[in-house]
Design a protein around this motif. Structure first.
Motif, PDB file in Angstrom:
ATOM      1  N   THR A   6       0.848  -1.194   0.000  1.00  0.00           N
ATOM      2  CA  THR A   6       0.000   0.000   0.000  1.00  0.00           C
ATOM      3  C   THR A   6       0.883   1.245   0.000  1.00  0.00           C
ATOM      4  OG1 THR A   6      -0.080   0.337   2.398  1.00  0.00           O
ATOM      5  CG2 THR A   6      -1.665  -1.244   1.449  1.00  0.00           C
ATOM      6  N   ARG A   7       0.261   2.394  -0.032  1.00  0.00           N
ATOM      7  CA  ARG A   7       1.013   3.647   0.049  1.00  0.00           C
ATOM      8  C   ARG A   7       1.674   3.811   1.420  1.00  0.00           C
ATOM      9  NH1 ARG A   7      -2.642   8.218   1.978  1.00  0.00           N
ATOM     10  NH2 ARG A   7      -4.627   7.210   2.376  1.00  0.00           N
ATOM     11  N   PHE A   8       1.287   2.971   2.363  1.00  0.00           N
ATOM     12  CA  PHE A   8       1.871   3.024   3.708  1.00  0.00           C
ATOM     13  C   PHE A   8       3.051   2.077   3.863  1.00  0.00           C
ATOM     14  CE2 PHE A   8      -2.616   4.197   4.033  1.00  0.00           C
ATOM     15  CZ  PHE A   8      -2.474   5.483   4.534  1.00  0.00           C
ATOM     16  N   GLY A   9       3.356   1.300   2.835  1.00  0.00           N
ATOM     17  CA  GLY A   9       4.520   0.423   2.879  1.00  0.00           C
ATOM     18  C   GLY A   9       4.339  -0.843   2.087  1.00  0.00           C
ATOM     19  N   LYS A  10       5.463  -1.434   1.744  1.00  0.00           N
ATOM     20  CA  LYS A  10       5.455  -2.720   1.047  1.00  0.00           C
ATOM     21  C   LYS A  10       5.279  -3.838   2.068  1.00  0.00           C
ATOM     22  CE  LYS A  10       8.347  -1.379  -2.808  1.00  0.00           C
ATOM     23  NZ  LYS A  10       7.950  -1.914  -4.078  1.00  0.00           N
ATOM     24  N   ALA A  11       4.509  -4.830   1.691  1.00  0.00           N
ATOM     25  CA  ALA A  11       4.201  -5.939   2.591  1.00  0.00           C
ATOM     26  C   ALA A  11       5.468  -6.602   3.114  1.00  0.00           C
ATOM     27  CB  ALA A  11       3.307  -6.959   1.880  1.00  0.00           C
ATOM     28  N   VAL A  12       6.421  -6.859   2.249  1.00  0.00           N
ATOM     29  CA  VAL A  12       7.641  -7.552   2.678  1.00  0.00           C
ATOM     30  C   VAL A  12       8.443  -6.703   3.669  1.00  0.00           C
ATOM     31  CG1 VAL A  12       9.148  -6.797   0.759  1.00  0.00           C
ATOM     32  CG2 VAL A  12       9.536  -9.016   1.885  1.00  0.00           C
ATOM     33  N   ASP A  13       8.426  -5.391   3.511  1.00  0.00           N
ATOM     34  CA  ASP A  13       9.140  -4.520   4.455  1.00  0.00           C
ATOM     35  C   ASP A  13       8.484  -4.563   5.835  1.00  0.00           C
ATOM     36  OD1 ASP A  13      10.907  -3.788   2.435  1.00  0.00           O
ATOM     37  OD2 ASP A  13       9.802  -1.952   1.931  1.00  0.00           O
ATOM     38  N   ILE A  14       7.156  -4.581   5.861  1.00  0.00           N
ATOM     39  CA  ILE A  14       6.431  -4.666   7.137  1.00  0.00           C
ATOM     40  C   ILE A  14       6.686  -6.025   7.786  1.00  0.00           C
ATOM     41  CG2 ILE A  14       4.128  -4.698   8.188  1.00  0.00           C
ATOM     42  CD1 ILE A  14       3.366  -2.620   5.930  1.00  0.00           C
ATOM     43  N   GLN A  15       6.627  -7.085   6.993  1.00  0.00           N
ATOM     44  CA  GLN A  15       6.911  -8.426   7.516  1.00  0.00           C
ATOM     45  C   GLN A  15       8.310  -8.474   8.147  1.00  0.00           C
ATOM     46  OE1 GLN A  15       6.581 -11.158   4.230  1.00  0.00           O
ATOM     47  NE2 GLN A  15       4.596 -10.343   3.648  1.00  0.00           N
ATOM     48  N   ASN A  16       9.301  -7.977   7.411  1.00  0.00           N
ATOM     49  CA  ASN A  16      10.683  -8.007   7.914  1.00  0.00           C
ATOM     50  C   ASN A  16      10.839  -7.205   9.196  1.00  0.00           C
ATOM     51  OD1 ASN A  16      11.577  -9.690   5.870  1.00  0.00           O
ATOM     52  ND2 ASN A  16      12.176  -7.997   4.544  1.00  0.00           N
ATOM     53  N   ARG A  17      10.148  -6.071   9.268  1.00  0.00           N
ATOM     54  CA  ARG A  17      10.230  -5.242  10.484  1.00  0.00           C
ATOM     55  C   ARG A  17       9.632  -5.971  11.686  1.00  0.00           C
ATOM     56  NH1 ARG A  17       8.255   0.424  12.150  1.00  0.00           N
ATOM     57  NH2 ARG A  17       9.575   0.685  13.979  1.00  0.00           N
ATOM     58  N   LEU A  18       8.497  -6.618  11.497  1.00  0.00           N
ATOM     59  CA  LEU A  18       7.866  -7.351  12.599  1.00  0.00           C
ATOM     60  C   LEU A  18       8.745  -8.509  13.068  1.00  0.00           C
ATOM     61  CD1 LEU A  18       4.134  -7.437  11.407  1.00  0.00           C
ATOM     62  CD2 LEU A  18       5.158  -5.949  13.130  1.00  0.00           C
ATOM     63  N   ILE A  19       9.340  -9.209  12.136  1.00  0.00           N
ATOM     64  CA  ILE A  19      10.229 -10.325  12.492  1.00  0.00           C
ATOM     65  C   ILE A  19      11.465  -9.798  13.218  1.00  0.00           C
ATOM     66  CG2 ILE A  19      11.738 -12.124  11.540  1.00  0.00           C
ATOM     67  CD1 ILE A  19       9.567 -12.413   9.276  1.00  0.00           C
ATOM     68  N   GLN A  20      12.010  -8.685  12.727  1.00  0.00           N
ATOM     69  CA  GLN A  20      13.194  -8.087  13.362  1.00  0.00           C
ATOM     70  C   GLN A  20      12.890  -7.650  14.789  1.00  0.00           C
ATOM     71  OE1 GLN A  20      14.235  -4.232  11.895  1.00  0.00           O
ATOM     72  NE2 GLN A  20      16.300  -4.284  12.737  1.00  0.00           N
ATOM     73  N   ILE A  21      11.772  -7.004  14.999  1.00  0.00           N
ATOM     74  CA  ILE A  21      11.405  -6.502  16.327  1.00  0.00           C
ATOM     75  C   ILE A  21      11.154  -7.646  17.305  1.00  0.00           C
ATOM     76  CG2 ILE A  21       9.623  -5.279  17.653  1.00  0.00           C
ATOM     77  CD1 ILE A  21       9.227  -3.487  15.135  1.00  0.00           C
ATOM     78  N   THR A  22      10.398  -8.653  16.869  1.00  0.00           N
ATOM     79  CA  THR A  22       9.948  -9.702  17.788  1.00  0.00           C
ATOM     80  C   THR A  22      10.885 -10.911  17.850  1.00  0.00           C
ATOM     81  OG1 THR A  22       8.633 -10.862  16.106  1.00  0.00           O
ATOM     82  CG2 THR A  22       7.528  -9.105  17.371  1.00  0.00           C
ATOM     83  N   GLY A  23      11.628 -11.138  16.786  1.00  0.00           N
ATOM     84  CA  GLY A  23      12.449 -12.344  16.715  1.00  0.00           C
ATOM     85  C   GLY A  23      11.617 -13.589  16.448  1.00  0.00           C
ATOM     86  N   ASN A  24      10.360 -13.410  16.096  1.00  0.00           N
ATOM     87  CA  ASN A  24       9.453 -14.532  15.833  1.00  0.00           C
ATOM     88  C   ASN A  24       8.912 -14.475  14.413  1.00  0.00           C
ATOM     89  OD1 ASN A  24       9.430 -15.810  18.437  1.00  0.00           O
ATOM     90  ND2 ASN A  24       8.247 -14.068  19.179  1.00  0.00           N
ATOM     91  N   SER A  25       8.628 -15.639  13.864  1.00  0.00           N
ATOM     92  CA  SER A  25       7.978 -15.724  12.561  1.00  0.00           C
ATOM     93  C   SER A  25       6.555 -15.208  12.673  1.00  0.00           C
ATOM     94  CB  SER A  25       7.940 -17.173  12.072  1.00  0.00           C
ATOM     95  OG  SER A  25       9.234 -17.674  11.914  1.00  0.00           O
ATOM     96  N   ILE A  26       6.014 -14.785  11.553  1.00  0.00           N
ATOM     97  CA  ILE A  26       4.646 -14.270  11.506  1.00  0.00           C
ATOM     98  C   ILE A  26       3.675 -15.414  11.236  1.00  0.00           C
ATOM     99  CG2 ILE A  26       3.046 -12.739  10.282  1.00  0.00           C
ATOM    100  CD1 ILE A  26       5.577 -11.062   9.512  1.00  0.00           C
ATOM    101  N   ILE A  27       2.651 -15.508  12.052  1.00  0.00           N
ATOM    102  CA  ILE A  27       1.548 -16.432  11.789  1.00  0.00           C
ATOM    103  C   ILE A  27       0.633 -15.724  10.800  1.00  0.00           C
ATOM    104  CG2 ILE A  27      -0.478 -17.550  12.793  1.00  0.00           C
ATOM    105  CD1 ILE A  27       1.168 -17.784  15.425  1.00  0.00           C
ATOM    106  N   HIS A  28       0.433 -16.328   9.608  1.00  0.00           N
ATOM    107  CA  HIS A  28      -0.351 -15.640   8.586  1.00  0.00           C
ATOM    108  C   HIS A  28      -1.287 -16.555   7.798  1.00  0.00           C
ATOM    109  CE1 HIS A  28       2.261 -16.931   5.211  1.00  0.00           C
ATOM    110  NE2 HIS A  28       3.190 -16.935   6.151  1.00  0.00           N
ATOM    111  N   THR A  29      -1.461 -17.774   8.278  1.00  0.00           N
ATOM    112  CA  THR A  29      -2.430 -18.670   7.647  1.00  0.00           C
ATOM    113  C   THR A  29      -3.343 -19.267   8.720  1.00  0.00           C
ATOM    114  OG1 THR A  29      -1.102 -20.696   7.836  1.00  0.00           O
ATOM    115  CG2 THR A  29      -0.742 -19.315   5.853  1.00  0.00           C
ATOM    116  N   ILE A  30      -4.494 -19.731   8.300  1.00  0.00           N
ATOM    117  CA  ILE A  30      -5.419 -20.374   9.221  1.00  0.00           C
ATOM    118  C   ILE A  30      -4.771 -21.601   9.858  1.00  0.00           C
ATOM    119  CG2 ILE A  30      -7.595 -21.677   9.331  1.00  0.00           C
ATOM    120  CD1 ILE A  30      -8.713 -19.692   7.245  1.00  0.00           C
ATOM    121  N   GLU A  31      -4.042 -22.361   9.054  1.00  0.00           N
ATOM    122  CA  GLU A  31      -3.401 -23.570   9.561  1.00  0.00           C
ATOM    123  C   GLU A  31      -2.377 -23.250  10.647  1.00  0.00           C
ATOM    124  OE1 GLU A  31      -5.055 -24.172   5.576  1.00  0.00           O
ATOM    125  OE2 GLU A  31      -3.575 -22.746   6.284  1.00  0.00           O
ATOM    126  N   GLN A  32      -1.649 -22.169  10.496  1.00  0.00           N
ATOM    127  CA  GLN A  32      -0.663 -21.777  11.511  1.00  0.00           C
ATOM    128  C   GLN A  32      -1.338 -21.266  12.782  1.00  0.00           C
ATOM    129  OE1 GLN A  32       1.295 -18.834   9.111  1.00  0.00           O
ATOM    130  NE2 GLN A  32       3.048 -20.157   8.666  1.00  0.00           N
TER     131      GLN A  32
END
Length: 187
Positions: free
Chosen positions: A44-70
Motif C-alpha cells: 500500500t502507500r503506507f509500505g510494502k508488505a515484505v518490508d512490514i513483515q521483515n520489520r515485525l520479524i526483526q522486532i519480535t524475533g518470531n515468525s509471523i503467523i499468517h495462515t489459518i493452519e498456523q
C-alpha cells in the motif's frame, strides 16, 4: 507475558501499532506477530508488505503467523496469555461478532478464546458509526473481549470513522490480563 499481536487491514494505522508492539517487546514481553492474509500480502502507500513483515520479524524475533493452519494450534497449545488485535477493522469486527473464521486473525481469536483468555481489540474502521456499530456493540457485551479506548479520528471529513487510542493499548493489555476494563473518558 506471551502476547499474540494481530494486524488486520487498516494499513494507515500500522506504524502506530508497530510502535506499540516494539514497546511491548522492549518491556520484556514475548510477542508473536499474526497477520490476516491481506495485511500480510498487500503493498500500500503506507509500505510494502515484505518490508512490514521483515520489520515485525526483526522486532519480535518470531515468525509471523499468517495462515489459518498456523493459527489453529494457538488454543490447543495455549500459546498466549493475551491476544491483541490492533488494528481491528470493521470487517474483522463483523467476523468476530458473528463467529466467522476465515482468516489467520479470526482463527487466532477463536482458538485463543477456547481457553477463556483475554482478547484486546484496538478498533480502526471508517464505518464504526455505520454498519460496524452493531458489531462493536455485540463484542462489547461478549466475555473476554476488552476494547482499547476509541473515538472519532476526523469528525468533519470522516463522520463515521473511529480509531483506538494507541497510547492506551499497553494499559488495556495490563488491565485485561487481570480481567478488568480500562476506563474511558467521554468528552
Amino acid at each position: 507475558m506471551n502476547i499474540g499481536y494481530c494486524f488486520t487491514g487498516s494499513f494507515c494505522t500500522f506504524s502506530k501499532s508497530i510502535d506499540v508492539l516494539e514497546e511491548l517487546v522492549k518491556s520484556g514481553n514475548s510477542v508473536t506477530p499474526i497477520m490476516s492474509e491481506n495485511a500480510y500480502s498487500i503493498d500500500t502507500r503506507f509500505g510494502k508488505a515484505v518490508d512490514i513483515q521483515n520489520r515485525l520479524i526483526q522486532i519480535t524475533g518470531n515468525s509471523i503467523i499468517h495462515t489459518i493452519e498456523q493459527a489453529e494450534p494457538i488454543g490447543p497449545k495455549k500459546m498466549f496469555d493475551i491476544l491483541v488485535v490492533a488494528p481491528c477493522t470493521g470487517n474483522t469486527l463483523a467476523k468476530l461478532a458473528n463467529g466467522v473464521t476465515d482468516t489467520a486473525v479470526t482463527m487466532a481469536v477463536k482458538s485463543h478464546l477456547r481457553n477463556n483468555k483475554p482478547v484486546v481489540i484496538g478498533l480502526s474502521t471508517n464505518d464504526a458509526l455505520g454498519a460496524a456499530a452493531k458489531n462493536i456493540g455485540m463484542l462489547l457485551n461478549y466475555k473476554n473481549y476488552y476494547f482499547v479506548p476509541f473515538g472519532m479520528d476526523n469528525c468533519l471529513l470522516k463522520p463515521k470513522s473511529m480509531v483506538c487510542d494507541f497510547s492506551k493499548v499497553r494499559e488495556t493489555i495490563e488491565l485485561a490480563e487481570k480481567g478488568e476494563e480500562i476506563k474511558q473518558k467521554i468528552y
